[in-house]
Motif scaffolding. Structure first.
Motif, mmCIF file in Angstrom:
data_model
loop_
_atom_site.group_PDB
_atom_site.id
_atom_site.type_symbol
_atom_site.label_atom_id
_atom_site.label_comp_id
_atom_site.label_asym_id
_atom_site.label_seq_id
_atom_site.Cartn_x
_atom_site.Cartn_y
_atom_site.Cartn_z
ATOM 1 N N VAL A 55 0.546 -1.045 0.047
ATOM 2 C CA VAL A 55 -0.667 0.103 -0.199
ATOM 3 C C VAL A 55 0.761 0.948 0.109
ATOM 4 O O VAL A 55 0.912 2.169 -0.331
ATOM 5 C CB VAL A 55 -0.843 0.197 1.172
ATOM 6 C CG1 VAL A 55 -1.269 1.792 1.350
ATOM 7 C CG2 VAL A 55 -1.699 -1.248 1.038
ATOM 8 N N LEU A 56 2.175 1.501 0.701
ATOM 9 C CA LEU A 56 2.728 2.681 1.022
ATOM 10 C C LEU A 56 3.226 2.864 -0.335
ATOM 11 O O LEU A 56 3.389 3.798 -1.159
ATOM 12 C CB LEU A 56 3.920 2.336 2.343
ATOM 13 C CG LEU A 56 3.325 2.376 3.964
ATOM 14 C CD1 LEU A 56 4.273 1.446 4.177
ATOM 15 C CD2 LEU A 56 3.658 3.990 3.592
ATOM 16 N N LEU A 57 3.870 1.500 -1.145
ATOM 17 C CA LEU A 57 5.354 1.977 -2.046
ATOM 18 C C LEU A 57 4.222 2.433 -3.999
ATOM 19 O O LEU A 57 4.674 2.900 -3.924
ATOM 20 C CB LEU A 57 5.929 0.554 -2.471
ATOM 21 C CG LEU A 57 6.793 0.425 -1.329
ATOM 22 C CD1 LEU A 57 7.439 -1.034 -1.736
ATOM 23 C CD2 LEU A 57 8.146 1.309 -1.511
ATOM 24 N N TYR A 58 3.011 1.373 -3.327
ATOM 25 C CA TYR A 58 1.999 1.779 -4.367
ATOM 26 C C TYR A 58 0.694 2.254 -4.748
ATOM 27 O O TYR A 58 0.963 3.679 -5.345
ATOM 28 C CB TYR A 58 1.893 0.204 -5.811
ATOM 29 C CG TYR A 58 2.723 -0.114 -5.682
ATOM 30 C CD1 TYR A 58 3.373 -0.014 -7.291
ATOM 31 C CD2 TYR A 58 3.722 -1.431 -4.616
ATOM 32 C CE1 TYR A 58 4.801 -0.967 -7.277
ATOM 33 C CE2 TYR A 58 4.241 -2.022 -5.393
ATOM 34 C CZ TYR A 58 5.339 -1.808 -6.520
ATOM 35 O OH TYR A 58 6.378 -2.277 -7.244
ATOM 36 N N HIS A 66 9.747 12.030 -4.770
ATOM 37 C CA HIS A 66 11.040 12.054 -4.887
ATOM 38 C C HIS A 66 10.970 11.096 -3.224
ATOM 39 O O HIS A 66 10.707 10.944 -2.378
ATOM 40 C CB HIS A 66 10.543 13.662 -4.363
ATOM 41 C CG HIS A 66 12.094 14.571 -3.976
ATOM 42 N ND1 HIS A 66 13.111 13.891 -3.211
ATOM 43 C CD2 HIS A 66 12.151 15.321 -4.901
ATOM 44 C CE1 HIS A 66 13.857 15.046 -3.348
ATOM 45 N NE2 HIS A 66 13.972 14.944 -4.515
ATOM 46 N N LYS A 67 12.569 11.551 -2.903
ATOM 47 C CA LYS A 67 12.991 10.303 -2.453
ATOM 48 C C LYS A 67 12.703 10.799 -0.507
ATOM 49 O O LYS A 67 13.152 10.125 0.132
ATOM 50 C CB LYS A 67 14.734 9.647 -2.683
ATOM 51 C CG LYS A 67 15.839 10.158 -2.625
ATOM 52 C CD LYS A 67 16.405 10.030 -2.379
ATOM 53 C CE LYS A 67 18.055 10.784 -2.323
ATOM 54 N NZ LYS A 67 18.616 11.260 -4.080
ATOM 55 N N ARG A 70 10.180 8.939 1.251
ATOM 56 C CA ARG A 70 10.782 7.660 1.864
ATOM 57 C C ARG A 70 11.380 7.556 2.561
ATOM 58 O O ARG A 70 11.559 6.860 3.668
ATOM 59 C CB ARG A 70 11.179 6.906 0.081
ATOM 60 C CG ARG A 70 10.141 5.514 -0.737
ATOM 61 C CD ARG A 70 11.375 5.528 -2.169
ATOM 62 N NE ARG A 70 12.448 5.717 -2.331
ATOM 63 C CZ ARG A 70 12.113 6.562 -3.604
ATOM 64 N NH1 ARG A 70 11.023 6.611 -4.029
ATOM 65 N NH2 ARG A 70 13.233 7.584 -4.411
ATOM 66 N N ILE A 71 12.188 8.533 2.855
ATOM 67 C CA ILE A 71 13.348 8.691 3.634
ATOM 68 C C ILE A 71 12.783 9.336 5.219
ATOM 69 O O ILE A 71 13.037 8.399 6.395
ATOM 70 C CB ILE A 71 14.541 9.693 3.677
ATOM 71 C CG1 ILE A 71 15.331 9.414 2.231
ATOM 72 C CG2 ILE A 71 15.687 10.000 4.897
ATOM 73 C CD1 ILE A 71 15.991 10.234 1.661
ATOM 74 N N THR A 72 11.455 10.092 4.836
ATOM 75 C CA THR A 72 10.711 10.702 6.019
ATOM 76 C C THR A 72 10.200 9.193 6.464
ATOM 77 O O THR A 72 10.131 9.072 7.481
ATOM 78 C CB THR A 72 9.970 11.540 6.103
ATOM 79 O OG1 THR A 72 9.312 11.173 4.636
ATOM 80 C CG2 THR A 72 11.677 12.683 5.877
ATOM 81 N N LYS B 18 2.757 18.108 0.496
ATOM 82 C CA LYS B 18 2.461 16.440 0.055
ATOM 83 C C LYS B 18 3.385 16.359 1.144
ATOM 84 O O LYS B 18 2.921 15.756 1.855
ATOM 85 C CB LYS B 18 2.864 16.070 -1.097
ATOM 86 C CG LYS B 18 2.493 13.952 -0.912
ATOM 87 C CD LYS B 18 2.942 14.292 -2.725
ATOM 88 C CE LYS B 18 3.065 12.793 -3.039
ATOM 89 N NZ LYS B 18 3.073 12.640 -4.276
ATOM 90 N N LEU B 19 4.027 16.673 1.969
ATOM 91 C CA LEU B 19 4.923 16.388 2.739
ATOM 92 C C LEU B 19 4.162 16.675 4.054
ATOM 93 O O LEU B 19 4.840 15.934 4.898
ATOM 94 C CB LEU B 19 6.509 17.153 2.587
ATOM 95 C CG LEU B 19 7.692 16.907 3.611
ATOM 96 C CD1 LEU B 19 8.159 15.384 3.207
ATOM 97 C CD2 LEU B 19 9.027 17.556 3.125
#
Lengths: 94, 205
Positions: A55-58, A66-67, A70-72, B18-19
């Motif tokens: 769910v998170l990825l797709y 933007h990465k 993903r990092i946060t 979005k952030l």
């Protein structure tokens, strides 16, 4: 800001992801209906984590965004995992 | 309507908005995460009571609601793809389907809770007060966590409803869809929480 090369997921991909998620749900129900002792919980939680990652990825588009997102998300999940580990160390060895 | 060249008369930063949505989602993850830890600890301390109490919950009902939420997540995702492709009609259709699915989820919850209430099982009832310690913990956590989740469903419906209205008005469109995208993120979060609630309360024994 312009995101001209913004990734748009196809409808087909969304439906495929949906099928995978439903399939995993059926598997969870099937696994937990047989007696596996403590492995029931482990299996159910493992599959739930896989579903959450999908769910998170797709659906939440983390794979294509933007990465920084993903990092946060990674940092927050790491903090949460640390809290779980510390809590259970406390309860297991009390 | 839109001109082909993008004129940026108003300051707008979709990445930042979005952030911001993600930051809010993090607080939600930690809120429910904290409750999952509470649940796990009490389950570890009252294994027998939790095992017996969980058999009161209907697995088919929980399964149907899980599938409903998964489908609704997919329809929201499709609505976001379609708004980016400029297919307004499909966006509207998908959002309407999502809202109907959300409503179905709540109706199922109403019947599920209603059946418990009829048996005198509700927070603060005499029956709950006389339960054993472990049973009481299980049902208190069940009502609190699924109840809080249902509140999130309602909030998500409001957000998606506003997005739907703005799509219809043409205020959310193929180059300006941050509101719909962020509402979608919230909706997926609601799905994400249920993905863990379902096995924890209904399945694990």
């Amino acid at each position: 800001m312009s995101e001209n090369n913004h990734h748009i997921s196809s409808y087909k991909d969304h439906l495929l992801v949906l099928l995978i998620l439903i399939f995993l749900t059926v598997i969870t129900v099937a696994i937990t209906s047989i007696e596996l002792g403590p492995f029931n919980t482990a299996a159910a939680m493992l599959i739930a984590s896989v579903k959450a990652a999908v769910v998170l990825l797709y659906f939440m588009h983390l794979k294509f965004d933007h990465k920084i997102y993903r990092i946060t998300v990674g940092i927050v999940l790491a903090i949460y995992a640390a809290v779980i580990v510390v809590t259970f160390f406390d309860y297991f060895y009390r | 309507m839109e001109t082909t060249t993008h004129h940026e008369d108003l300051h707008r930063d979709d990445t930042a908005s979005k952030l911001g949505m993600w930051l809010f989602i993090f607080t939600e993850i930690l809120l429910f995460g904290g409750m999952f830890i509470v649940y796990s600890v009490y389950r570890y301390k009252n294994p027998v009571a939790f095992h017996i109490a969980h058999e009161e919950l209907s697995i088919p009902m929980g399964f149907i609601n899980t599938v409903i939420l998964l489908i609704s997540s997919a329809t929201v995702a499709i609505s976001i793809s379609s708004i980016q492709k400029g297919d307004r009609k499909l966006t509207i259709r998908m959002l309407v389907v999502t809202l109907l699915l959300a409503l179905t989820f709540l109706i199922n919850k109403y019947f599920e809770w209603g059946a418990k209430f009829e048996h005198g099982m509700y927070p603060g009832s005499d029956l709950m007060a006389n339960l054993s310690h472990g049973d009481m913990l299980f049902f208190s956590l069940y009502f609190f966590m699924t109840g809080l989740h249902a509140v999130h469903i309602i909030v998500g419906m409001i957000l998606l409803g506003v997005s739907l209205y703005k799509v219809q008005k043409g205020l959310v469109h193929s180059t300006r869809f941050a509101l719909l995208e962020n509402s979608g993120l919230y909706w997926h979060l609601v799905d994400l929480i249920w993905i863990f609630l379902f096995p924890l309360f209904y399945l694990i024994h």
